[in-house]
Motif scaffolding. Structure first.
Motif, PDB file in Angstrom:
ATOM      1  N   THR A   1       0.835  -1.194   0.000  1.00  0.00           N
ATOM      2  CA  THR A   1       0.000   0.000   0.000  1.00  0.00           C
ATOM      3  C   THR A   1       0.872   1.246   0.000  1.00  0.00           C
ATOM      4  O   THR A   1       2.050   1.196   0.388  1.00  0.00           O
ATOM      5  N   THR A   2       0.297   2.348  -0.461  1.00  0.00           N
ATOM      6  CA  THR A   2       0.985   3.629  -0.379  1.00  0.00           C
ATOM      7  C   THR A   2       0.977   4.090   1.080  1.00  0.00           C
ATOM      8  O   THR A   2       0.367   3.454   1.945  1.00  0.00           O
ATOM      9  N   GLU A   3       1.650   5.213   1.358  1.00  0.00           N
ATOM     10  CA  GLU A   3       1.588   5.763   2.712  1.00  0.00           C
ATOM     11  C   GLU A   3       0.134   5.973   3.085  1.00  0.00           C
ATOM     12  O   GLU A   3      -0.649   6.524   2.308  1.00  0.00           O
ATOM     13  N   ASN A   4      -0.249   5.536   4.271  1.00  0.00           N
ATOM     14  CA  ASN A   4      -1.659   5.495   4.613  1.00  0.00           C
ATOM     15  C   ASN A   4      -1.868   5.924   6.053  1.00  0.00           C
ATOM     16  O   ASN A   4      -1.467   5.216   6.988  1.00  0.00           O
ATOM     17  N   GLU A   5      -2.494   7.071   6.228  1.00  0.00           N
ATOM     18  CA  GLU A   5      -2.715   7.618   7.564  1.00  0.00           C
ATOM     19  C   GLU A   5      -3.588   6.703   8.414  1.00  0.00           C
ATOM     20  O   GLU A   5      -3.385   6.549   9.621  1.00  0.00           O
ATOM     21  N   GLY A   6      -4.582   6.051   7.772  1.00  0.00           N
ATOM     22  CA  GLY A   6      -5.477   5.170   8.509  1.00  0.00           C
ATOM     23  C   GLY A   6      -4.756   3.961   9.070  1.00  0.00           C
ATOM     24  O   GLY A   6      -4.967   3.573  10.226  1.00  0.00           O
ATOM     25  N   LEU A   7      -3.882   3.346   8.260  1.00  0.00           N
ATOM     26  CA  LEU A   7      -3.122   2.202   8.747  1.00  0.00           C
ATOM     27  C   LEU A   7      -2.080   2.621   9.780  1.00  0.00           C
ATOM     28  O   LEU A   7      -1.740   1.836  10.675  1.00  0.00           O
ATOM     29  N   ASP A   8      -1.564   3.852   9.653  1.00  0.00           N
ATOM     30  CA  ASP A   8      -0.683   4.376  10.699  1.00  0.00           C
ATOM     31  C   ASP A   8      -1.423   4.410  12.038  1.00  0.00           C
ATOM     32  O   ASP A   8      -0.861   4.069  13.084  1.00  0.00           O
ATOM     33  N   LYS A   9      -2.686   4.830  11.972  1.00  0.00           N
ATOM     34  CA  LYS A   9      -3.501   4.902  13.188  1.00  0.00           C
ATOM     35  C   LYS A   9      -3.702   3.521  13.802  1.00  0.00           C
ATOM     36  O   LYS A   9      -3.802   3.375  15.016  1.00  0.00           O
ATOM     37  N   MET A  10      -3.745   2.510  12.933  1.00  0.00           N
ATOM     38  CA  MET A  10      -3.885   1.130  13.394  1.00  0.00           C
ATOM     39  C   MET A  10      -2.541   0.539  13.835  1.00  0.00           C
ATOM     40  O   MET A  10      -2.486  -0.608  14.282  1.00  0.00           O
ATOM     41  N   ASP A  11      -1.458   1.308  13.680  1.00  0.00           N
ATOM     42  CA  ASP A  11      -0.107   0.868  14.066  1.00  0.00           C
ATOM     43  C   ASP A  11       0.333  -0.363  13.267  1.00  0.00           C
ATOM     44  O   ASP A  11       0.929  -1.298  13.804  1.00  0.00           O
ATOM     45  N   MET A  12       0.030  -0.350  11.937  1.00  0.00           N
ATOM     46  CA  MET A  12       0.315  -1.518  11.114  1.00  0.00           C
ATOM     47  C   MET A  12       1.373  -1.269  10.042  1.00  0.00           C
ATOM     48  O   MET A  12       1.759  -2.213   9.351  1.00  0.00           O
ATOM     49  N   THR A  13       1.831  -0.033   9.866  1.00  0.00           N
ATOM     50  CA  THR A  13       2.762   0.252   8.773  1.00  0.00           C
ATOM     51  C   THR A  13       4.227   0.131   9.180  1.00  0.00           C
ATOM     52  O   THR A  13       5.119   0.314   8.351  1.00  0.00           O
ATOM     53  N   SER A  14       4.480  -0.180  10.443  1.00  0.00           N
ATOM     54  CA  SER A  14       5.871  -0.360  10.876  1.00  0.00           C
ATOM     55  C   SER A  14       6.066  -1.645  11.668  1.00  0.00           C
ATOM     56  O   SER A  14       7.132  -1.881  12.213  1.00  0.00           O
ATOM     57  N   LYS A  15       5.010  -2.464  11.728  1.00  0.00           N
ATOM     58  CA  LYS A  15       5.078  -3.728  12.474  1.00  0.00           C
ATOM     59  C   LYS A  15       4.435  -4.829  11.641  1.00  0.00           C
ATOM     60  O   LYS A  15       3.656  -4.577  10.723  1.00  0.00           O
TER      61      LYS A  15
ATOM     62  N   PHE B   1      -9.966  -7.126  11.454  1.00  0.00           N
ATOM     63  CA  PHE B   1      -9.814  -7.127   9.994  1.00  0.00           C
ATOM     64  C   PHE B   1     -10.705  -6.062   9.368  1.00  0.00           C
ATOM     65  O   PHE B   1     -10.289  -5.335   8.456  1.00  0.00           O
ATOM     66  N   VAL B   2     -11.941  -5.940   9.859  1.00  0.00           N
ATOM     67  CA  VAL B   2     -12.860  -4.895   9.372  1.00  0.00           C
ATOM     68  C   VAL B   2     -12.257  -3.517   9.607  1.00  0.00           C
ATOM     69  O   VAL B   2     -12.325  -2.632   8.744  1.00  0.00           O
ATOM     70  N   ALA B   3     -11.654  -3.327  10.784  1.00  0.00           N
ATOM     71  CA  ALA B   3     -11.035  -2.042  11.105  1.00  0.00           C
ATOM     72  C   ALA B   3      -9.884  -1.734  10.155  1.00  0.00           C
ATOM     73  O   ALA B   3      -9.725  -0.585   9.716  1.00  0.00           O
ATOM     74  N   CYS B   4      -9.086  -2.747   9.818  1.00  0.00           N
ATOM     75  CA  CYS B   4      -7.976  -2.545   8.875  1.00  0.00           C
ATOM     76  C   CYS B   4      -8.484  -2.012   7.542  1.00  0.00           C
ATOM     77  O   CYS B   4      -7.944  -1.039   6.994  1.00  0.00           O
ATOM     78  N   ILE B   5      -9.532  -2.643   7.011  1.00  0.00           N
ATOM     79  CA  ILE B   5     -10.086  -2.232   5.726  1.00  0.00           C
ATOM     80  C   ILE B   5     -10.692  -0.833   5.830  1.00  0.00           C
ATOM     81  O   ILE B   5     -10.510   0.014   4.944  1.00  0.00           O
TER      82      ILE B   5
ATOM     83  N   LEU C   1     -14.558   1.014  16.348  1.00  0.00           N
ATOM     84  CA  LEU C   1     -13.490   0.120  15.906  1.00  0.00           C
ATOM     85  C   LEU C   1     -12.201   0.359  16.680  1.00  0.00           C
ATOM     86  O   LEU C   1     -11.469  -0.584  16.997  1.00  0.00           O
ATOM     87  N   LEU C   2     -11.919   1.603  17.016  1.00  0.00           N
ATOM     88  CA  LEU C   2     -10.726   1.888  17.814  1.00  0.00           C
ATOM     89  C   LEU C   2     -10.865   1.314  19.223  1.00  0.00           C
ATOM     90  O   LEU C   2      -9.878   0.868  19.825  1.00  0.00           O
ATOM     91  N   ASP C   3     -12.098   1.315  19.752  1.00  0.00           N
ATOM     92  CA  ASP C   3     -12.337   0.683  21.050  1.00  0.00           C
ATOM     93  C   ASP C   3     -12.087  -0.822  20.967  1.00  0.00           C
ATOM     94  O   ASP C   3     -11.531  -1.427  21.892  1.00  0.00           O
TER      95      ASP C   3
END
Length: 552
Positions: free
Chosen positions: A113-127, A252-256, A279-281
């Protein structure tokens, strides 16, 4: 100044200004579109919304339609204020995927994926692995997870786990009155629901060495237990287990949701704001529970005697790799650079646990349902499969299945491949270019998104002889060469699915356990399989009739 204000706020003039602004925006949009460099065939997009095709609920269907109209490489645009920056290149021919699916880790398409603010919020772009954009971190995580998933001890545990869970499922069927061998009663059940629960229990146990009770909770929905039996099953504990399982799916729903929904839409629209908070909860609750599980397991490992053999579940293996409890702990070198083979952090373990659970449940459950569907329609294939099973396993229906047995079931493997070719569980592979590149004579900028159209490639007439035909023997014929990257049911390249061998073993084991003991038919032989198709092809239901065979 007063005249300007009067002009602007005069209603007719205000509407005129809006009209001029909209006209200018649309003119500028289409000027940029029709004068773009290196144009590729594709439908003309609309300002703000892009191409209507990108909103189609069945991505496989519209991608197939666009391929027929525009060819094996086409472009579409998703919506947004800067729509022309949201370009998607669709690839529908295996010969065009060499660069995208390069097996080398230093290739030009290292991201999903390109740089993605939403996935950053999910803490998934560096782990983790799936959306990790830090190449060094991704390589480190992948190297360790592959080491765990390919360990013979782990794979043999998976085979035993599958067999034990199948016997547990049979007991649930017996309690519900499904199985009655003496009366030769046929069982009627929705195999899709049972298999999703089965794989949830299996993956949860293999990952954490704890129970999720997904099968038991599904069994309880039939309301056949009396009050005393329900109380003995500890209702509160089961509800907490069910909550954890459901939250894993919601993760998984939150990721999408966070990946595909722009921040402005998550902020402005009340419904999206509410969904974002909920979803964040869910993610926060899951994080606390999984970290609690990780810390408890670490304490158990620390208290264990140094000579005591630890369990072969994923969590234990992830926590002990590159520690003094890892017999293979060494420092490795990559070319001339020394890589510190450090243990995984708790957050890294947590993310990998999520990804394994999320990626290993529905894909295997859906594939098995598709296998059953095709075997009911092709009795000659089913008979050939049964002959192979009898040759390898003998006629004893209750004989224990071994890891070595399953590796000898080559025709069963061919069936899995052919079913996955016709009904891939994942319909799209994502790649993003790190630097400018060229494919099929077209030049692309860095950060271009590529979508690999898996169903189109796996049904392409230039890759397959009679692509519409169900023919497992095509994978048994050594003379019939399968083109490179023409079969992508486990992905391809440097990001190929790490759980490939595990999934194949589980599928073969399920085929043996079901078919050596039962005759299976569809409730409606004339109907097609019911599934929903987005990125993942999801089997919604599979009503079947099962009849117990008599021992020879």
């Amino acid at each position: 100044m007063t005249l300007i204000k009067e002009f602007i706020f005069d209603p007719p003039n205000f509407l005129y200004l809006i009209f001029i602004f909209v006209l200018t925006y649309i003119s500028q949009f289409y000027f940029r579109y029709f004068t773009r460099q290196h144009p590729i065939p594709g439908p003309i997009p609309f300002p703000l919304i892009g191409n209507f095709e990108t909103y189609h609920p069945n991505s496989s269907q519209w991608a197939r339609e666009l391929q027929k109209k525009y060819g094996d490489i086409f472009e579409v645009y998703s919506g947004g204020l800067f729509t022309l920056n949201n370009r998607q290149i669709w690839i529908s021919n295996a010969s065009l995927t060499d660069k995208l699916l390069s097996p080398y880790t230093n290739n030009n398409f290292p991201y999903r994926t390109t740089e993605n603010e939403g996935l950053d919020k999910m803490d998934m772009t560096s782990k983790g692995i799936v959306f990790n954009r830090n190449v060094n971190s991704w390589a480190y995580n992948r190297r360790i997870v592959v080491q765990v998933l390919m360990a013979p001890k782990f794979l043999k545990t998976a085979v035993k786990n599958t067999e034990e869970l199948f016997f547990e499922m049979e007991k649930h069927w017996e309690k519900l009155g499904y199985l009655n061998d003496a009366k030769e009663q046929e069982i009627e059940l929705d195999l899709a629901n049972w298999m999703r629960r089965f794989m949830t229990d299996s993956v949860f146990n293999l990952t954490t060495n704890t129970k999720s009770y997904a099968l038991l909770n599904y069994f309880n929905t039939f309301n056949t237990l009396n009050k005393d039996e329900r109380e003995s099953n500890n209702d509160h504990f089961l509800r907490e287990s069910e909550k954890f399982v459901n939250y894993i799916r919601l993760h998984f729903v939150a990721c999408i949701f966070f990946k595909d929904t722009p921040k402005i839409l998550r902020t402005i629209l009340p419904a999206n704001r509410k969904k974002s908070r909920e979803l964040l909860d869910v993610v926060a609750w899951l994080n606390s529970k999984v970290l609690e599980l990780i810390r408890e397991r670490k304490k158990e490992i620390e208290k264990a005697d140094p000579d005591e053999e630890l369990s072969a579940d994923m969590l234990t293996l992830l926590l002990t790799i590159n520690t003094n409890r890892d017999p293979k702990y060494v420092k490795t070198t990559d070319k001339d650079n020394l890589i510190d083979a450090r243990p995984m952090s708790e957050d890294e373990v947590r993310e990998n646990v999520y990804e394994i659970m999320g990626g290993g449940i529905d894909t295997t459950a859906n594939t098995f349902c598709y296998v059953v569907y095709y075997l009911t329609h092709y009795p000659e294939v089913r008979q050939k499969m049964l002959q192979e099973m009898e040759k390898i396993l003998g006629k004893d229906m209750n004989r224990e299945i071994t890891y070595e047995d399953l590796n000898k079931l080559n025709y069963c493997g061919a069936i899995i491949k052919e079913v996955s070719r016709l009904m891939p569980t994942v319909s799209v592979l994502f790649r993003v270019s790190a630097k400018p590149d060229e494919i099929a004579g077209y030049k692309f900028l860095a950060n271009t998104q590529f979508f690999i159209n898996v169903p189109a490639i796996q049904m392409h007439p230039s890759h397959w002889n009679q692509p519409e035909k169900f023919d497992p023997d095509r994978f048994m014929d050594s003379e019939q060469q399968i083109p490179k990257n023409a079969l992508l049911h486990f992905g391809g390249g440097a990001r190929v699915c790490m759980g490939k061998q595990l999934a194949i073993l589980q599928l073969k084991a399920l085929m043996v356990l079901l078919y050596r003991k039962y005759d299976v038919e569809l409730m409606d032989m004339s109907g097609g399989i019911k599934y929903s198709s987005t990125v993942v092809n999801h089997c919604e239901e599979l009503p079947v009739k099962i009849k117990v065979k008599h021992s020879a």
